[in-house]
Design a protein around this motif. Structure first.
Motif, PDB file in Angstrom:
ATOM      1  N   ALA A 260     -47.959 -39.662   8.571  1.00 53.01           N
ATOM      2  CA  ALA A 260     -49.375 -39.291   8.649  1.00 53.01           C
ATOM      3  C   ALA A 260     -50.153 -39.914   7.494  1.00 53.01           C
ATOM      4  O   ALA A 260     -51.276 -40.397   7.675  1.00 53.01           O
ATOM      5  CB  ALA A 260     -49.528 -37.769   8.627  1.00 53.01           C
ATOM      6  N   GLY A 261     -49.552 -39.920   6.303  1.00 50.42           N
ATOM      7  CA  GLY A 261     -50.185 -40.557   5.155  1.00 50.42           C
ATOM      8  C   GLY A 261     -50.329 -42.054   5.348  1.00 50.42           C
ATOM      9  O   GLY A 261     -51.349 -42.658   4.991  1.00 50.42           O
ATOM     10  N   LYS A 262     -49.324 -42.673   5.942  1.00 51.11           N
ATOM     11  CA  LYS A 262     -49.382 -44.120   6.177  1.00 51.11           C
ATOM     12  C   LYS A 262     -50.460 -44.461   7.205  1.00 51.11           C
ATOM     13  O   LYS A 262     -51.171 -45.464   7.060  1.00 51.11           O
ATOM     14  CB  LYS A 262     -48.017 -44.620   6.643  1.00 51.11           C
ATOM     15  N   LYS A 263     -50.573 -43.634   8.239  1.00 47.97           N
ATOM     16  CA  LYS A 263     -51.607 -43.865   9.249  1.00 47.97           C
ATOM     17  C   LYS A 263     -53.003 -43.697   8.643  1.00 47.97           C
ATOM     18  O   LYS A 263     -53.933 -44.437   8.986  1.00 47.97           O
ATOM     19  CB  LYS A 263     -51.432 -42.897  10.412  1.00 47.97           C
ATOM     20  N   VAL A 422     -52.922 -27.857  -3.224  1.00 50.14           N
ATOM     21  CA  VAL A 422     -52.150 -29.078  -3.477  1.00 50.14           C
ATOM     22  C   VAL A 422     -52.309 -30.054  -2.316  1.00 50.14           C
ATOM     23  O   VAL A 422     -52.417 -31.278  -2.525  1.00 50.14           O
ATOM     24  CB  VAL A 422     -50.661 -28.740  -3.716  1.00 50.14           C
ATOM     25  N   VAL A 423     -52.318 -29.540  -1.089  1.00 46.82           N
ATOM     26  CA  VAL A 423     -52.533 -30.408   0.071  1.00 46.82           C
ATOM     27  C   VAL A 423     -53.870 -31.131  -0.058  1.00 46.82           C
ATOM     28  O   VAL A 423     -53.959 -32.356   0.095  1.00 46.82           O
ATOM     29  CB  VAL A 423     -52.488 -29.596   1.382  1.00 46.82           C
ATOM     30  N   ASN A 424     -54.917 -30.378  -0.334  1.00 47.21           N
ATOM     31  CA  ASN A 424     -56.250 -30.969  -0.447  1.00 47.21           C
ATOM     32  C   ASN A 424     -56.309 -32.012  -1.563  1.00 47.21           C
ATOM     33  O   ASN A 424     -56.864 -33.105  -1.397  1.00 47.21           O
ATOM     34  CB  ASN A 424     -57.284 -29.879  -0.697  1.00 47.21           C
ATOM     35  N   ASP A 425     -55.746 -31.665  -2.717  1.00 47.29           N
ATOM     36  CA  ASP A 425     -55.752 -32.590  -3.858  1.00 47.29           C
ATOM     37  C   ASP A 425     -54.966 -33.866  -3.532  1.00 47.29           C
ATOM     38  O   ASP A 425     -55.383 -34.978  -3.888  1.00 47.29           O
ATOM     39  CB  ASP A 425     -55.136 -31.923  -5.089  1.00 47.29           C
ATOM     40  N   SER A 426     -53.832 -33.695  -2.863  1.00 46.15           N
ATOM     41  CA  SER A 426     -52.950 -34.831  -2.603  1.00 46.15           C
ATOM     42  C   SER A 426     -53.564 -35.802  -1.603  1.00 46.15           C
ATOM     43  O   SER A 426     -53.423 -37.024  -1.747  1.00 46.15           O
ATOM     44  CB  SER A 426     -51.592 -34.336  -2.100  1.00 46.15           C
ATOM     45  N   VAL A 427     -54.240 -35.279  -0.590  1.00 48.50           N
ATOM     46  CA  VAL A 427     -54.874 -36.164   0.393  1.00 48.50           C
ATOM     47  C   VAL A 427     -56.017 -36.940  -0.251  1.00 48.50           C
ATOM     48  O   VAL A 427     -56.182 -38.139  -0.014  1.00 48.50           O
ATOM     49  CB  VAL A 427     -55.361 -35.372   1.617  1.00 48.50           C
ATOM     50  N   GLN A 428     -56.791 -36.279  -1.103  1.00 49.39           N
ATOM     51  CA  GLN A 428     -57.853 -36.987  -1.811  1.00 49.39           C
ATOM     52  C   GLN A 428     -57.263 -38.090  -2.692  1.00 49.39           C
ATOM     53  O   GLN A 428     -57.781 -39.218  -2.739  1.00 49.39           O
ATOM     54  CB  GLN A 428     -58.673 -36.021  -2.652  1.00 49.39           C
ATOM     55  N   ALA A 429     -56.170 -37.769  -3.396  1.00 47.36           N
ATOM     56  CA  ALA A 429     -55.520 -38.761  -4.257  1.00 47.36           C
ATOM     57  C   ALA A 429     -54.964 -39.918  -3.440  1.00 47.36           C
ATOM     58  O   ALA A 429     -54.996 -41.078  -3.872  1.00 47.36           O
ATOM     59  CB  ALA A 429     -54.407 -38.096  -5.065  1.00 47.36           C
ATOM     60  N   LEU A 430     -54.469 -39.623  -2.252  1.00 47.11           N
ATOM     61  CA  LEU A 430     -53.958 -40.661  -1.360  1.00 47.11           C
ATOM     62  C   LEU A 430     -55.062 -41.652  -0.999  1.00 47.11           C
ATOM     63  O   LEU A 430     -54.890 -42.873  -1.088  1.00 47.11           O
ATOM     64  CB  LEU A 430     -53.393 -40.012  -0.100  1.00 47.11           C
ATOM     65  N   PRO A 437     -48.073 -42.244   0.134  1.00 42.19           N
ATOM     66  CA  PRO A 437     -47.742 -41.178   1.084  1.00 42.19           C
ATOM     67  C   PRO A 437     -46.507 -40.386   0.670  1.00 42.19           C
ATOM     68  O   PRO A 437     -46.456 -39.161   0.845  1.00 42.19           O
ATOM     69  CB  PRO A 437     -47.509 -41.939   2.392  1.00 42.19           C
ATOM     70  N   GLU A 438     -45.524 -41.081   0.125  1.00 42.68           N
ATOM     71  CA  GLU A 438     -44.304 -40.392  -0.312  1.00 42.68           C
ATOM     72  C   GLU A 438     -44.584 -39.461  -1.488  1.00 42.68           C
ATOM     73  O   GLU A 438     -44.063 -38.338  -1.547  1.00 42.68           O
ATOM     74  CB  GLU A 438     -43.240 -41.426  -0.697  1.00 42.68           C
ATOM     75  N   THR A 441     -46.668 -36.309  -0.216  1.00 47.36           N
ATOM     76  CA  THR A 441     -45.867 -35.309   0.501  1.00 47.36           C
ATOM     77  C   THR A 441     -44.859 -34.638  -0.427  1.00 47.36           C
ATOM     78  O   THR A 441     -44.544 -33.460  -0.243  1.00 47.36           O
ATOM     79  CB  THR A 441     -45.145 -35.946   1.696  1.00 47.36           C
ATOM     80  N   GLN A 442     -44.378 -35.360  -1.434  1.00 49.68           N
ATOM     81  CA  GLN A 442     -43.461 -34.738  -2.395  1.00 49.68           C
ATOM     82  C   GLN A 442     -44.176 -33.668  -3.206  1.00 49.68           C
ATOM     83  O   GLN A 442     -43.605 -32.586  -3.473  1.00 49.68           O
ATOM     84  CB  GLN A 442     -42.873 -35.789  -3.331  1.00 49.68           C
ATOM     85  N   ALA A 443     -45.432 -33.929  -3.575  1.00 51.88           N
ATOM     86  CA  ALA A 443     -46.204 -32.921  -4.304  1.00 51.88           C
ATOM     87  C   ALA A 443     -46.411 -31.673  -3.452  1.00 51.88           C
ATOM     88  O   ALA A 443     -46.303 -30.536  -3.941  1.00 51.88           O
ATOM     89  CB  ALA A 443     -47.552 -33.508  -4.722  1.00 51.88           C
ATOM     90  N   ILE A 444     -46.688 -31.873  -2.179  1.00 53.91           N
ATOM     91  CA  ILE A 444     -46.851 -30.737  -1.268  1.00 53.91           C
ATOM     92  C   ILE A 444     -45.539 -29.984  -1.118  1.00 53.91           C
ATOM     93  O   ILE A 444     -45.496 -28.750  -1.182  1.00 53.91           O
ATOM     94  CB  ILE A 444     -47.363 -31.234   0.097  1.00 53.91           C
ATOM     95  N   GLU A 445     -44.461 -30.716  -0.933  1.00 56.23           N
ATOM     96  CA  GLU A 445     -43.150 -30.085  -0.782  1.00 56.23           C
ATOM     97  C   GLU A 445     -42.760 -29.297  -2.037  1.00 56.23           C
ATOM     98  O   GLU A 445     -42.236 -28.172  -1.931  1.00 56.23           O
ATOM     99  CB  GLU A 445     -42.088 -31.141  -0.482  1.00 56.23           C
TER     100      GLU A 445
END
Length: 453
Positions: A260-263, A422-430, A437-438, A441-445
């Motif tokens: 999903a991150g790659k897409k 964390v999800v919100n922060d990570s997607v913005q950072a992406l 992407p890896e 998702t690791q931060a979310i996990e």
């Protein structure tokens, strides 16, 4: 339950209630006159009382519909029920959203929840259920061969369940989709809304070639950007991927979430968003759409109202506004009909009487749901009540949501509050190029592993 554990759980839930939901910017529904039965129709009748009318019962009901016409209709429902159930006294407490969250936390700490109260399902509901503060109403839904259960769309009802048991029921449910400007699509030579991810990317390229900003995005508020990654995860992994990751049988580093991150980066490389999108707010996003300066936005059913409010003439783009569901991702495991979104429900407190549950059955009946839809309070979740919806676009959304085999609740509500952040922060950072992407998702996990251990 051990009192110390109960206090710890309530403390965790307090954090959830203080974090605004994704739809906190949703405008109040427009004021409308209270609907009355059509000529020749009788007013809908409440259900039969489940207990002797000699037993006096008080039902405490808290809701957050503060608009005058909304309050009046909820009160009318209570009055109708009490008229045919004279032993029942329904005491209504109306609270503004944030005041409700604060007061509910206080009463939950005392272990005495209201009989019926506003709920959004997901992680907060689960914590209350684990603490023993909610009543399991699964037997009520399944009584009489599942008569009550059969009235709901299954996807919406599932948002209010945990480990196969329902503690809440929905009273409305909307879904996120892509709102688009028909005139700008025509200008770019796009003859129909894209149905697949590859078709969507091609539409973005055509819009760019025509000098049109393809997508408005307020990534500064983070959650609008999260919608893109989360919906891609729904399309790629479906119900199975999320439930495995949530139950800890799997992980949020599993392939669908990374892909999903790659897409999303595949889309971002086309530079589809307006300049400054990483710091823009959702209000900015709605303004760009409402002013006809971008061709698309990914948003919930409330989007047209916000677009209008943020346009110069308060009319938005009028008849040029269209809607289509999030594209299917080729090779994804998700069902094409799966939906992403959220809504409102009624939670049932642990001490609720049979009369309280029966009143909720009445509130979620077809006739009442239709009347709610008529004044714009709800996109109903009860079969047949969609006849009360007048806006044709909202009818399309309601139709799509009602048949969704799986309904993925917003991640910041489905997951514990700390994880949602964390999800919100990570997607913005992406999107900013600060995470792969890896890494995202690791931060979310890592956050999930800490919160759900």
């Amino acid at each position: 339950m051990n009192s110390i554990r109960l206090k710890l759980i309530i403390f965790a839930v307090l954090t959830a209630l203080l974090i605004p939901a994704c739809t906190s910017t949703t405008p109040s529904a427009p004021t409308a006159s209270q609907p009355t039965p059509a000529s020749g129709e009788s007013a809908p009748q409440p259900t039969t009382a489940p207990a002797s009318t000699e037993r006096k019962v008080v039902v405490n009901w808290w809701h957050i519909s503060t608009a005058e016409d909304h309050k009046a209709l909820w009160q009318q429902f209570a009055d109708e029920y009490m008229a045919t159930h004279p032993n029942v006294d329904i005491q209504i407490t109306v609270l503004e959203n944030e005041a409700f969250k604060s007061k509910l936390t206080t009463v939950m700490q005392s272990g005495e929840p209201p009989d019926i109260f506003q709920s959004w399902g997901g992680g907060v509901m689960i914590e209350y259920a684990k603490a023993g503060l909610l009543k399991d109403i699964t037997p009520d839904l399944d009584a009489d061969n599942g008569a009550w259960r059969a009235t709901f769309s299954p996807g919406a009802l599932g948002v209010y369940a945990y480990e196969g048991k329902n503690y809440d029921v929905p009273w409305d449910m909307g879904m996120v989709g892509i709102w688009y400007n028909k005139a700008l699509f025509e200008q770019a030579g796009i003859t129909s809304p894209p149905k697949t991810w590859n078709e969507f990317l091609e539409a973005v390229r055509k819009l760019k070639a025509a000098g049109i900003t393809p997508i408005a995005l307020g990534a500064g508020d983070k959650w609008p950007a999260m919608f893109w990654w989360a919906y891609l995860a729904v399309r790629l992994g479906g119900q199975e991927a999320f439930e495995k990751a949530y139950s800890r049988e799997g992980s949020f580093t599993d392939a669908p979430f990374v892909e999903a991150g790659k897409k999303l980066l595949e889309l971002n490389r086309l530079e589809p968003f307006q300049d400054g999108f990483l710091s823009a707010t959702y209000g900015d996003q709605a303004t760009i759409m409402g002013n006809g300066k971008a061709a698309m936005e990914l948003m919930g059913q409330w989007a047209p109202g916000v677009q209008k409010d943020n346009s110069p003439d308060k009319q938005g783009i009028g008849e040029n506004l269209g809607w289509f569901p999030f594209p299917i991702v080729e090779g994804g495991a998700g069902d094409p009909g799966d939906a992403f979104g959220g809504g409102n429900g009624f939670a049932i407190g642990k001490n609720a009487s049979p009369e309280a549950i029966d009143f909720v059955k009445y509130l979620t009946g077809k006739a009442q749901q239709t009347r709610l839809a008529q004044i714009g309070i709800a996109l109903p979740v009860v079969k047949g009540a969609e006849e009360g919806i007048e806006d044709p676009l909202l009818r399309v959304i309601q139709s799509s949501a009602s048949v969704a085999p799986y309904f993925q609740l917003y991640y910041d509500q489905a997951l514990p509050p700390a994880v949602g952040s964390v999800v919100n922060d990570s997607v913005q950072a992406l999107l900013a190029g600060a995470m792969t992407p890896e890494q995202a998702t690791q931060a979310i996990e890592d956050s999930v592993a800490q919160e759900l251990r």
